[in-house]
Design an enzyme around this catalytic site. Structure first.
Site, short mmCIF file in Angstrom:
data_model
loop_
_atom_site.label_atom_id
_atom_site.label_comp_id
_atom_site.label_asym_id
_atom_site.label_seq_id
_atom_site.Cartn_x
_atom_site.Cartn_y
_atom_site.Cartn_z
N PRO A 163 -40.49 -85.47 -43.42
CA PRO A 163 -40.73 -84.06 -43.74
C PRO A 163 -39.50 -83.37 -44.31
O PRO A 163 -38.39 -83.60 -43.85
CB PRO A 163 -41.13 -83.47 -42.39
CG PRO A 163 -40.61 -84.41 -41.35
CD PRO A 163 -40.56 -85.76 -41.99
N ASP A 172 -29.35 -79.45 -25.53
CA ASP A 172 -29.85 -78.45 -24.57
C ASP A 172 -31.01 -77.70 -25.22
O ASP A 172 -31.47 -78.10 -26.29
CB ASP A 172 -28.71 -77.49 -24.16
CG ASP A 172 -28.04 -76.83 -25.37
OD1 ASP A 172 -28.63 -76.87 -26.49
OD2 ASP A 172 -26.95 -76.29 -25.22
N HIS A 182 -36.12 -91.28 -38.57
CA HIS A 182 -36.47 -91.78 -39.91
C HIS A 182 -37.02 -93.20 -39.85
O HIS A 182 -37.96 -93.54 -40.55
CB HIS A 182 -35.25 -91.73 -40.84
CG HIS A 182 -34.95 -90.35 -41.32
ND1 HIS A 182 -34.47 -90.07 -42.57
CD2 HIS A 182 -35.09 -89.16 -40.71
CE1 HIS A 182 -34.33 -88.76 -42.71
NE2 HIS A 182 -34.69 -88.18 -41.59
N ARG A 241 -31.16 -89.05 -35.70
CA ARG A 241 -31.88 -88.83 -36.95
C ARG A 241 -32.31 -90.16 -37.56
O ARG A 241 -33.43 -90.29 -38.08
CB ARG A 241 -30.99 -88.06 -37.93
CG ARG A 241 -31.67 -87.76 -39.24
CD ARG A 241 -31.09 -86.54 -39.91
NE ARG A 241 -31.81 -86.25 -41.13
CZ ARG A 241 -31.33 -86.52 -42.34
NH1 ARG A 241 -30.15 -87.07 -42.49
NH2 ARG A 241 -32.04 -86.23 -43.40
N HIS A 299 -32.93 -80.88 -33.28
CA HIS A 299 -32.00 -80.07 -34.08
C HIS A 299 -31.09 -79.22 -33.20
O HIS A 299 -30.43 -78.33 -33.69
CB HIS A 299 -32.76 -79.23 -35.11
CG HIS A 299 -33.38 -80.05 -36.21
ND1 HIS A 299 -34.21 -79.53 -37.17
CD2 HIS A 299 -33.27 -81.37 -36.51
CE1 HIS A 299 -34.59 -80.50 -38.00
NE2 HIS A 299 -34.04 -81.62 -37.62
N ASN A 331 -32.15 -90.01 -48.08
CA ASN A 331 -31.17 -90.66 -47.21
C ASN A 331 -29.75 -90.46 -47.66
O ASN A 331 -28.83 -90.96 -47.02
CB ASN A 331 -31.43 -92.18 -47.17
CG ASN A 331 -32.59 -92.50 -46.26
OD1 ASN A 331 -33.10 -91.62 -45.58
ND2 ASN A 331 -32.99 -93.74 -46.26
N GLY A 382 -42.95 -97.40 -39.19
CA GLY A 382 -42.82 -97.84 -37.81
C GLY A 382 -41.39 -98.14 -37.40
O GLY A 382 -40.50 -98.32 -38.23
C1 HEM Z 1 -40.04 -81.27 -38.08
C2 HEM Z 1 -39.70 -81.78 -39.21
C3 HEM Z 1 -38.25 -82.06 -39.57
C4 HEM Z 1 -37.62 -81.65 -40.70
C5 HEM Z 1 -38.23 -80.84 -41.83
C6 HEM Z 1 -36.26 -82.11 -40.61
C7 HEM Z 1 -35.30 -81.89 -41.58
C8 HEM Z 1 -33.96 -82.14 -41.43
C9 HEM Z 1 -32.96 -81.86 -42.42
C10 HEM Z 1 -33.22 -81.27 -43.79
C11 HEM Z 1 -31.76 -82.20 -41.89
C12 HEM Z 1 -30.40 -82.07 -42.56
C13 HEM Z 1 -30.05 -83.33 -43.32
C14 HEM Z 1 -28.74 -83.19 -44.03
O1 HEM Z 1 -28.47 -82.16 -44.65
O2 HEM Z 1 -27.95 -84.15 -43.97
C15 HEM Z 1 -32.00 -82.70 -40.56
C16 HEM Z 1 -31.02 -83.13 -39.70
C17 HEM Z 1 -31.27 -83.70 -38.47
N1 HEM Z 1 -32.51 -84.03 -37.97
FE1 HEM Z 1 -34.29 -83.37 -38.68
N2 HEM Z 1 -36.08 -82.78 -39.44
C18 HEM Z 1 -37.28 -82.79 -38.77
C19 HEM Z 1 -37.54 -83.40 -37.56
C20 HEM Z 1 -36.60 -84.12 -36.84
C21 HEM Z 1 -36.91 -84.94 -35.68
C22 HEM Z 1 -38.31 -85.17 -35.10
C23 HEM Z 1 -35.73 -85.47 -35.25
C24 HEM Z 1 -35.46 -86.41 -34.10
C25 HEM Z 1 -36.25 -86.63 -33.09
C26 HEM Z 1 -34.68 -84.94 -36.11
C27 HEM Z 1 -33.34 -85.15 -35.95
C28 HEM Z 1 -32.35 -84.63 -36.75
C29 HEM Z 1 -30.93 -84.65 -36.41
C30 HEM Z 1 -30.32 -85.18 -35.12
C31 HEM Z 1 -30.25 -84.08 -37.50
C32 HEM Z 1 -28.74 -83.92 -37.65
C33 HEM Z 1 -28.17 -85.16 -38.31
C34 HEM Z 1 -26.66 -85.19 -38.37
O3 HEM Z 1 -25.98 -84.23 -37.98
O4 HEM Z 1 -26.11 -86.22 -38.81
N3 HEM Z 1 -35.26 -84.17 -37.07
N4 HEM Z 1 -33.35 -82.68 -40.32
C1 NAG Z 2 -25.43 -94.50 -45.50
C2 NAG Z 2 -26.01 -95.01 -46.74
O1 NAG Z 2 -26.34 -96.17 -46.86
N1 NAG Z 2 -26.14 -94.11 -47.71
C3 NAG Z 2 -26.63 -94.49 -49.01
C4 NAG Z 2 -27.74 -93.54 -49.41
O2 NAG Z 2 -28.03 -93.66 -50.79
C5 NAG Z 2 -26.93 -93.53 -51.68
C6 NAG Z 2 -27.44 -93.53 -53.11
O3 NAG Z 2 -28.07 -94.72 -53.44
C7 NAG Z 2 -25.90 -94.62 -51.40
O4 NAG Z 2 -24.79 -94.50 -52.27
C8 NAG Z 2 -25.44 -94.47 -49.98
O5 NAG Z 2 -24.56 -95.52 -49.67
#
Ligand code: HEM
Ligand code: NAG
Ligand code: NAG
Ligand code: NAG
Length: 327
Positions: free
Chosen positions: A160, A250, A62, A58, A190, A90, A68
């Protein structure tokens, strides 16, 4: 030619020049064991903390989507300046991912100080962790430089949100040169990790006091309603993005969408929309096709907005510019 066009052409030329200097063997003379060092540190971290892979993947997304692939997402805020990491979006970027990258960078600095950029490290780390969790391996060209700025307001505009329509998602990806197929393939990330309840609360509790989103499988909706009951008081409560095989890279994410088992609205909508559904169907039926398309799109993502020598540096620490804090 008007000045606007000249500026655009100059930017395109700069981007092409930055890419031209990249190669698969970029560190073969200056840090020949870089790949091995990164893979070893990450494997250890992933074993002791299995959420690392999702967090790093993720971060990679980002980083590349906001200004970039230049490791700007890794810069920590200082008293002088807030950075991308501290943007609202973030809030939940996971600490284990930052820690994994800091450890890998420290190991690289011992072996070959000041050589391997944080931007390359992040791209390689995301690839390695995808492979380690069962996903495809894809070769990467290296030579990215680390960026010289990081803004806390940039992610809100560029990343997004889970409440976007498919039309908006398509537009956001198209603006950065990614097709509808790329959007669906990359969303397959995801298959790993989790989302916090607030990201899908509207789907399970209903926006205007109504019931759950009818496109969600009722059994899943019920389970999530219970799991998230206290989410306003416990904002860290979360659910797996892929409810069936959360730690494995997967094609289950796509299989899930066919059964209404998508977690985020933006996940499930990929099955509901006629533009994206054929890709979902194809990936659900054929994991090889998903892996090939994901690998190609992830590689392209890793080249997005790459910096070269003039507008970047190789940071000694990934969380700070070499020259100290910047405004
Ligand atoms: C298509 C648009 C996308 C949207 C709207 C989106 C939105 C989100 C949101 C809302 C979360 C949860 C964040 C949280 O609650 O902490 C998430 C998690 C995640 N996203 Fe996306 N995402 C998108 C595309 C992507 C892409 C392109 C990637 C990587 C190539 C990605 C990788 C991930 C991963 C791996 C997580 C899990 C993070 C974790 O468990 O620490 N996402 N995403
Ligand atoms: C991992 C990280 O740096 N998270 C930061 C995201 O933003 C909050 C609010 O400013 C910080 O407290 C976190 O440390
Ligand atoms: C979408 O979600 C973001 C972040 O949670 C929020 O700031 C924004 O207001 C939401 N937009 C709509 C239309 O609900
Ligand atoms: C699955 O996709 C791969 C890659 O596109 C293709 O070569 C293969 O023929 C497909 N398999 C089936 C059963 O359709």
């Amino acid at each position: 030619m008007d000045t606007h066009l000249v500026v655009v052409l100059a930017l395109l030329a700069a981007a092409a020049a930055a890419e031209a200097k990249m190669s698969a063997d970029y560190y073969s003379k200056t840090c020949p064991r870089a790949d091995r060092i990164i893979a070893d540190v990450l494997a250890q971290k992933q074993i002791s903390n299995p959420t690392t892979a999702a967090g790093v993947l993720r971060l990679f997304f980002h980083d590349c989507f906001v200004g970039g692939c230049d490791a700007s997402v890794l810069v920590a805020s200082t008293a002088a300046a807030r950075s991308e990491r501290d943007a609202d979006v973030n809030l939940s970027l996971p600490g284990d991912a930052f820690d994994a990258l800091a450890r890998a960078k420290a190991a690289l600095e011992v072996e070959c100080p000041g050589v391997v950029s944080c931007a390359d490290l992040l791209a390689v780390a995301a690839r390695d962790l995808v492979t380690m969790t069962g996903g495809p391996y894809y070769p990467l060209r290296l030579g990215r430089k680390d960026g010289l700025s990081s803004s806390p307001s940039a992610p809100d505009a560029e990343i997004p949100h889970a409440n976007l329509t498919v039309s908006r998602l398509v537009a956001v990806f198209a603006a950065k040169g990614f097709t509808v197929q790329d959007l669906v393939a990359l969303s397959g990330a995801h298959t790993l990790g989790f989302s916090h309840c607030k990201e899908f609360a509207a789907r399970i509790y209903g926006g205007g006091g109504g019931g759950a989103d009818p496109t969600m499988n009722p059994a899943l909706a019920k389970r999530l309603q219970e799991a998230c009951r206290d989410y306003r008081r416990g904002p860290t409560i979360a659910a797996f993005n892929d409810v069936m095989t959360p730690g494995r890279f997967d094609n289950m994410y796509f299989v899930n969408l066919r059964r209404g088992l998508g977690l985020l609205a933006t996940d499930q909508e990929l099955y509901g929309d006629a533009r994206t559904r054929p890709h979902v169907e194809r990936y659900a039926a054929n994991e090889t096709a998903f892996f090939a398309d994901f690998a190609r799109a992830a590689r392209r993502l890793s080249h997005h907005g790459v910096k070269n020598g003039a507008n970047g540096e190789v940071r000694r620490r990934c969380d700070a510019y070499n020259g100290g804090p910047r405004g």
